[in-house]
Enzyme design. Structure first.
Site, PDB file in Angstrom:
ATOM      1  CB  THR A  11      -0.556   0.082   1.112  1.00 31.14           C
ATOM      2  OG1 THR A  11      -0.072  -0.108   2.385  1.00 31.14           O
ATOM      3  CG2 THR A  11      -2.356  -0.774   0.951  1.00 31.14           C
ATOM      4  NE  ARG A  99      19.889  -0.157   0.038  1.00 31.36           N
ATOM      5  CZ  ARG A  99      18.797   1.261   0.366  1.00 31.36           C
ATOM      6  NH1 ARG A  99      19.437   1.702   1.243  1.00 31.36           N
ATOM      7  NH2 ARG A  99      17.342   1.694   0.029  1.00 31.36           N
ATOM      8  CB  CYS A 128      15.640   5.667  -4.624  1.00 29.25           C
ATOM      9  SG  CYS A 128      16.389   7.127  -2.852  1.00 29.25           S
ATOM     10  CB  SER A 158       7.630  10.366  -3.861  1.00 32.21           C
ATOM     11  OG  SER A 158       8.230  10.294  -4.825  1.00 32.21           O
ATOM     12  CE  LYS A 212      20.272   4.670   3.869  1.00 31.20           C
ATOM     13  NZ  LYS A 212      18.849   5.638   4.391  1.00 31.20           N
ATOM     14  NE  ARG A 234      13.523  13.974   0.899  1.00 28.55           N
ATOM     15  CZ  ARG A 234      13.828  12.955   0.775  1.00 28.55           C
ATOM     16  NH1 ARG A 234      12.973  12.532  -0.008  1.00 28.55           N
ATOM     17  NH2 ARG A 234      13.478  11.774   2.047  1.00 28.55           N
ATOM     18  CG  HIS A 241      15.926  11.182  -6.004  1.00 29.19           C
ATOM     19  ND1 HIS A 241      14.532  11.653  -5.150  1.00 29.19           N
ATOM     20  CD2 HIS A 241      16.117  10.094  -4.957  1.00 29.19           C
ATOM     21  CE1 HIS A 241      14.212  11.463  -3.955  1.00 29.19           C
ATOM     22  NE2 HIS A 241      15.164  10.177  -4.146  1.00 29.19           N
ATOM     23  CD  GLN A 316      11.465   9.618  -6.262  1.00 31.62           C
ATOM     24  OE1 GLN A 316      11.555   9.952  -7.287  1.00 31.62           O
ATOM     25  NE2 GLN A 316      10.922  10.047  -5.000  1.00 31.62           N
TER      26      GLN A 316
HETATM   27  P1  A2P Z   1       0.404   0.512   5.870  1.00 34.41           P
HETATM   28  O1  A2P Z   1       0.005   1.026   4.658  1.00 34.41           O
HETATM   29  O2  A2P Z   1      -0.777  -0.628   5.754  1.00 34.41           O
HETATM   30  O3  A2P Z   1       0.841   1.248   6.583  1.00 34.41           O
HETATM   31  P2  A2P Z   1       5.422   3.728   2.891  1.00 34.41           P
HETATM   32  O4  A2P Z   1       6.890   3.689   2.644  1.00 34.41           O
HETATM   33  O5  A2P Z   1       4.962   4.929   1.110  1.00 34.41           O
HETATM   34  O6  A2P Z   1       4.779   5.336   3.700  1.00 34.41           O
HETATM   35  O7  A2P Z   1       4.950   2.434   2.659  1.00 34.41           O
HETATM   36  C1  A2P Z   1       5.346   2.256   3.419  1.00 34.41           C
HETATM   37  C2  A2P Z   1       4.866   0.477   3.602  1.00 34.41           C
HETATM   38  O8  A2P Z   1       5.094  -0.064   4.259  1.00 34.41           O
HETATM   39  C3  A2P Z   1       3.447   0.704   3.417  1.00 34.41           C
HETATM   40  O9  A2P Z   1       2.654  -0.572   2.661  1.00 34.41           O
HETATM   41  C4  A2P Z   1       2.711  -0.013   5.306  1.00 34.41           C
HETATM   42  O10 A2P Z   1       1.285  -0.824   5.511  1.00 34.41           O
HETATM   43  C5  A2P Z   1       4.150  -0.629   5.188  1.00 34.41           C
HETATM   44  N1  A2P Z   1       4.384  -0.785   6.824  1.00 34.41           N
HETATM   45  C6  A2P Z   1       4.512  -0.137   7.186  1.00 34.41           C
HETATM   46  N2  A2P Z   1       4.736  -0.690   9.205  1.00 34.41           N
HETATM   47  C7  A2P Z   1       3.906  -1.645   8.379  1.00 34.41           C
HETATM   48  C8  A2P Z   1       3.930  -3.072   8.881  1.00 34.41           C
HETATM   49  N3  A2P Z   1       4.041  -3.375  11.148  1.00 34.41           N
HETATM   50  N4  A2P Z   1       3.583  -4.512   9.012  1.00 34.41           N
HETATM   51  C9  A2P Z   1       3.068  -4.646   7.730  1.00 34.41           C
HETATM   52  N5  A2P Z   1       3.766  -3.216   6.610  1.00 34.41           N
HETATM   53  C10 A2P Z   1       4.167  -2.300   7.457  1.00 34.41           C
END
Ligand code: A2P
Length: 332
Positions: A11, A99, A128, A158, A212, A234, A241, A316
């Site tokens: 997500t 890494r 990235c 992002s 990094k 940023r 980027h 990125q």
């Molecule tokens: P969720 O949307 O349920 O919080 P971004 O880098 O855009 O912030 O996205 C981080 C991703 O990592 C999202 O899909 C988020 O899910 C997921 N994530 C964050 N914490 C956890 C967790 N404890 N277990 C599984 N996925 C996680």
């Protein structure tokens, strides 16, 4: 064809890009599983026209999974990638967790695809900004060994996640409407502003993002001698980027040699029109696979001809993250 593929962090900003790139590249697999936190469990994600329900990531999520693409942060990777590898899954991890682990290959397919073979269940996707730099710099290093790189980055919101990209939009709207803004995701106001990269400052005064770029470049180039100094910033750009890169070679290299080398280098596209003053821009590199390279010129501060300057821009979320990981999965 890969059998069963899982996306961890489906997500998130990179997770969503994984899904888009898998669809666009017609990545062949028998089964897809989308994993995220408990907050997202039950949500639906469309993949190749079919709805898929997001499941909560747990210790039993990897049974029967052949390849897992991780992008849920280093904390989650540190906990779950070894569990997945133990279950026989090959993990391509987008976080910084592994890494620099000597047992984990760090791979950009245009640079060191042969390192994939050394994996023991986990392969790391580089940072990235590092990926976007090394795609054009590696073919130049092969042309003539590079002694030193000085890089300044202009990094999109992002890169700090989906919420940071939304924050840039919200703050821009609020400021234009005359409203006060309070930073919520990034540490400082990002709209109509820029600031030193939001990663921790380390003991030597460089921030983690900068280090990094130093350490990952050396690891992938298999060259500890290469000197790298980075300043990471940023900027209020939603995605892609950009980087100004100054190179010192071991011997003189001409502008013409650089043009010729980059013209046929995989993953790069030259955008360098001096007459029209048209060079790489994030609005042109966004949503694309190539790292755009321009402002190719001899560095006049190095009269011995060993200096070259470049300005590059790359998406990125794609080449800097999802696309690179999926190229690794394709090689697997
Ligand atoms: P969720 O949307 O349920 O919080 P971004 O880098 O855009 O912030 O996205 C981080 C991703 O990592 C999202 O899909 C988020 O899910 C997921 N994530 C964050 N914490 C956890 C967790 N404890 N277990 C599984 N996925 C996680």
């Amino acid at each position: 064809m890969a059998g069963h593929v899982a996306v961890v962090g489906a997500t998130g900003a990179v997770g969503q890009e994984f899904i888009r790139v898998l669809e666009q590249r017609k990545f062949a697999c028998k089964k897809m599983t989308f994993l995220a936190s408990a907050r997202s469990a039950g949500k639906t994600i469309a993949f190749k026209g079919e709805p898929h329900t997001v499941a909560e990531l747990t210790e039993t999520s990897f049974k029967g999974v052949d390849i897992a693409l991780f992008s849920a942060g280093a904390f989650i990777s540190r906990k779950f990638a070894p569990i997945a590898a133990q279950a026989g899954t090959v993990v391509v991890d987008n976080s910084s967790a592994f890494r620099m682990d000597p047992n984990v290959p760090l791979v950009v397919p245009e640079v060191n695809p042969e390192d994939i073979r050394k994996h023991k269940g986990i392969i790391a996707n580089p940072n990235c900004s590092t990926i976007i730099m090394v795609v054009p710099v590696w073919p130049l290093h092969k042309l003539c060994p590079i002694e030193r790189l000085v890089v300044s980055t202009y990094q999109a919101a992002s890169g700090a996640g989906y919420q940071a990209m939304l924050e840039l939009e919200e703050q821009s709207r609020d400021l234009l409407a005359g409203k006060k803004v309070t930073p919520r995701v990034l540490p400082h106001r990002i709209a109509f502003n820029l600031f030193s990269h939001n990663s921790k400052i380390t003991a030597n005064g460089y921030n983690e993002e900068e280090m990094k770029m130093v350490n990952e470049t050396r690891k992938m180039f298999h060259c500890d001698r290469i000197q790298v100094s980075a300043t990471c910033v940023r900027v209020p750009v939603p995605r892609a980027h950009s980087e100004a890169i100054n190179i010192t070679f071991a011997r003189p290299v001409t502008e013409k040699q650089v043009f010729e080398t980059l013209r046929s280098a995989p993953g790069t596209r030259i955008v360098d029109d001096r007459e029209k003053n048209y060079f790489p821009m994030p609005i042109d590199s966004s949503d694309g696979d190539d790292v755009l390279v321009g402002r190719i010129r001899q560095d006049i501060s190095q009269p011995d001809g060993r200096g070259i300057d470049l300005f590059v821009s790359g998406d990125q979320l794609r080449k800097g993250a999802a696309l690179n990981a999926i190229q690794i999965a394709e090689l697997l």
